[in-house]
Design an enzyme around this catalytic site. Structure first.
Site, PDB file in Angstrom:
ATOM      1  N   PRO A  34     -24.574  17.191   3.473  1.00 17.06           N
ATOM      2  CA  PRO A  34     -24.771  17.646   2.095  1.00 17.06           C
ATOM      3  C   PRO A  34     -25.335  16.542   1.202  1.00 17.06           C
ATOM      4  CG  PRO A  34     -22.425  17.295   2.547  1.00 17.06           C
ATOM      5  CD  PRO A  34     -23.160  16.924   3.798  1.00 17.06           C
ATOM      6  N   GLU A  67      -7.219   4.921  -6.628  1.00 19.07           N
ATOM      7  CA  GLU A  67      -7.859   6.173  -6.230  1.00 19.07           C
ATOM      8  C   GLU A  67      -9.346   5.888  -6.410  1.00 19.07           C
ATOM      9  OE1 GLU A  67      -6.706   8.956  -4.995  1.00 19.07           O
ATOM     10  OE2 GLU A  67      -4.622   8.335  -5.069  1.00 19.07           O
ATOM     11  N   ALA A 115     -14.075   5.752 -15.538  1.00 21.31           N
ATOM     12  CA  ALA A 115     -13.372   5.511 -16.808  1.00 21.31           C
ATOM     13  C   ALA A 115     -12.015   4.863 -16.541  1.00 21.31           C
ATOM     14  CB  ALA A 115     -13.196   6.823 -17.566  1.00 21.31           C
ATOM     15  N   SER A 116     -11.347   5.299 -15.464  1.00 19.23           N
ATOM     16  CA  SER A 116     -10.032   4.707 -15.165  1.00 19.23           C
ATOM     17  C   SER A 116     -10.193   3.258 -14.696  1.00 19.23           C
ATOM     18  CB  SER A 116      -9.287   5.554 -14.125  1.00 19.23           C
ATOM     19  OG  SER A 116      -9.935   5.510 -12.867  1.00 19.23           O
ATOM     20  N   LYS A 117     -11.253   2.975 -13.949  1.00 15.71           N
ATOM     21  CA  LYS A 117     -11.498   1.592 -13.519  1.00 15.71           C
ATOM     22  C   LYS A 117     -11.855   0.724 -14.735  1.00 15.71           C
ATOM     23  CE  LYS A 117     -11.602   0.079  -9.895  1.00 15.71           C
ATOM     24  NZ  LYS A 117     -10.519  -0.543  -9.101  1.00 15.71           N
ATOM     25  N   TYR A 128     -13.120   8.697 -12.578  1.00 13.10           N
ATOM     26  CA  TYR A 128     -12.892   7.506 -11.736  1.00 13.10           C
ATOM     27  C   TYR A 128     -13.362   6.248 -12.456  1.00 13.10           C
ATOM     28  CZ  TYR A 128     -14.100   3.901  -8.320  1.00 13.10           C
ATOM     29  OH  TYR A 128     -14.248   2.689  -7.662  1.00 13.10           O
ATOM     30  N   ASP A 162       0.852  -1.199   0.000  1.00 10.47           N
ATOM     31  CA  ASP A 162       0.000   0.000   0.000  1.00 10.47           C
ATOM     32  C   ASP A 162       0.883   1.243   0.000  1.00 10.47           C
ATOM     33  OD1 ASP A 162      -3.228   0.547   1.011  1.00 10.47           O
ATOM     34  OD2 ASP A 162      -1.799   2.195   1.011  1.00 10.47           O
ATOM     35  N   THR A 219     -15.787  -1.956 -10.008  1.00  5.92           N
ATOM     36  CA  THR A 219     -16.983  -1.291  -9.486  1.00  5.92           C
ATOM     37  C   THR A 219     -18.148  -1.390 -10.475  1.00  5.92           C
ATOM     38  OG1 THR A 219     -17.845   0.946  -9.128  1.00  5.92           O
ATOM     39  CG2 THR A 219     -15.851   0.812 -10.383  1.00  5.92           C
ATOM     40  N   ASP A 220     -19.368  -1.249  -9.964  1.00  6.05           N
ATOM     41  CA  ASP A 220     -20.532  -1.211 -10.858  1.00  6.05           C
ATOM     42  C   ASP A 220     -20.562   0.086 -11.679  1.00  6.05           C
ATOM     43  OD1 ASP A 220     -21.201   0.547  -8.778  1.00  6.05           O
ATOM     44  OD2 ASP A 220     -23.099  -0.439  -8.280  1.00  6.05           O
ATOM     45  N   ALA A 241      -5.791  -1.693  -4.724  1.00  6.10           N
ATOM     46  CA  ALA A 241      -5.169  -0.361  -4.698  1.00  6.10           C
ATOM     47  C   ALA A 241      -5.803   0.504  -5.775  1.00  6.10           C
ATOM     48  CB  ALA A 241      -3.670  -0.476  -4.939  1.00  6.10           C
TER      49      ALA A 241
END
Ligand code: NAD
Ligand code: TYD
Length: 371
Positions: free
Chosen positions: A225, A94, A172-174, A170, A43, A144-145, A92
């Site tokens: 919020p 972001e 798109a990178s996944k 995010y 990590d 991720t979904d 790992a």
């Protein structure tokens, strides 16, 4: 009939990346608690990584923590050569959509370049393994979904065959990393598995994500919020259920396959926040309780929406149930209660992670958002 992956019963380690983050630390703690064998935990300790999550295994010789970057090929090659893991779980990343909107660069670097370098190092190691170990090696790409994009109300939940339509830097990178993982299976035969999971919640989640943020703000009497009209829908999965699904996929998943993981808990964001408020009202009532308005819910504040905000995610998790016999054990009601309780019992953990850098982030993110 399900066959347990033979290597999990032997003493070879598993290489977990991102094991000081939210899902990673839950995964490492449970893996060790289940007696599954040693863990090499790589990590980089970004703002989201926290060694305090692993305090219970500091003195456990089965846990080898390595501070470093998945994109550091030399380091990763050395870890493969020294520890000879039977499997890799790549957690790992972001992981926060709002941060990816403010600054996508780190997402491209870790989620795409980092995953690519990890796949390359895994491939080089895997090719050199003796035949039996080569056949049983696994590389699990945790995704991720969000790669599937946004669903219309009433549309069927995402199946594994749904086309990829990512909408944020995010997701798109996944998605890019998932494509690389798939290509490493198809082109090189690396035994890759991919899991696409819905929104997780539970202990050790950094309070920039909706649920811990709301608990943290509510306890401090600050606004909760809610973006836009709060009617966006997510499927929520308790993190321990995600970890058990990952273990199941390592043990029994078919290389080259994708498994969707979900909690069968579709909720609007407003529902989620109101539920958190109700539980807090019960477990930690504020001093001057109005008889009409739940005091914590009165902190709910609608703020300007997230750009490109996906309206709905929903997971069809029947494949993993049918083929691997996995189902979540927590309902949203049981999981959210455990989660709120954990945050109430671990205020020190929260104070430690909400340092100066955290405050800078909240000003950047919410400073101009209250409409
Ligand atoms: P997180 O942000 O809490 O943790 C990520 C961890 O990765 C941190 O410990 C961080 O230090 C580490 N890291 C970041 N860049 C690194 C690098 N270059 N090298 C080594 N380590 C690095 O994230 P999370 O919520 O635990 O998510 C873990 C994985 O699960 C991610 O791949 C995410 O896309 C996926 N996922 C998360 C959710 C969710 O709801 N949290 C849902 C589905 C999938
Ligand atoms: P988040 O926890 O950031 O996860 P993700 O974007 O990966 O789904 O957000 C969950 C949902 O909650 C998402 O629809 C955005 C919304 N949200 C808010 O309404 N307010 C907030 O302050 C945050 C952080 C999220």
């Amino acid at each position: 009939m399900y066959v347990e992956h033979p290597m999990t019963r032997m003493s070879k380690p598993i290489l977990v990346t991102g094991g000081a983050g939210f899902i990673g630390s839950n995964f490492v703690l449970e893996w060790l608690a289940c007696g599954k064998g040693p863990v090499v935990n790589l990590d980089q300790l970004t703002y989201a990584g926290n060694l305090a999550n692993l305090a219970n295994v500091y003195n456990d010789s089965r846990h080898i923590f390595v501070h470093g970057d998945i994109a550091n090929t030399k380091l990763v090659e050395r870890l493969f050569a020294e520890h000879r893991p039977f499997a890799v779980v790549n957690l790992a990343a972001e992981s926060h959509v709002d941060r990816s909107i403010h600054g996508p660069g780190d997402f491209i670097q870790t989620n795409i370049v980092g995953s690519f370098r990890l796949l390359e190092a895994a491939r080089a190691y895997w090719i050199g393994l003796p035949e039996g170990e080569r056949a049983s090696f696994r590389f699990l790409q945790v995704s991720t979904d969000e790669v599937y994009g946004s669903l219309e109300p009433g549309a069927p939940a995402f199946q594994e065959s749904h086309r990829y339509e990512p909408n944020s830097p995010y997701s798109a990178s996944k998605a890019a990393a998932d494509h690389l993982a798939r290509a490493y299976y198809r082109t090189y035969g690396l035994p890759v598995l991919t899991t696409n999971c819905s929104n997780n919640y539970g202990p050790y989640q950094f309070p920039e994500k909706l649920i811990p943020l709301c608990i943290h703000n509510a306890l401090a009497g600050r606004p909760l919020p809610v973006y836009g009209d709060g009617q966006q829908i997510r499927d929520w999965l308790y993190v321990a259920d995600h970890c058990s699904a990952i273990r199941r996929v390592i043990e029994a998943g078919q290389p080259g396959e994708t498994y969707n993981i979900g909690g069968y808990n579709e909720k609007t964001n407003l529902d989620v926040v109101q539920t958190v408020c109700k539980i807090l009202d019960e477990l930690k009532p504020v001093a001057h309780h109005s008889s009409h308005i739940a005091p914590y819910a009165s902190l709910i504040t609608f703020v300007r929406d997230r750009p490109g905000h996906d309206r709905r995610y929903a997971i069809d998790a029947r494949k993993i149930e049918r083929e691997l016999g996995w189902r979540p054990t927590e309902t949203f009601e049981t999981g959210i209660r455990k989660t709120v309780r954990w945050y109430l019992d671990n205020t020190n953990w929260v104070s430690n992670v909400t340092s100066g850098a955290y405050r800078e982030w909240t000003v950047k993110q919410y400073g101009d958002r209250v409409v």
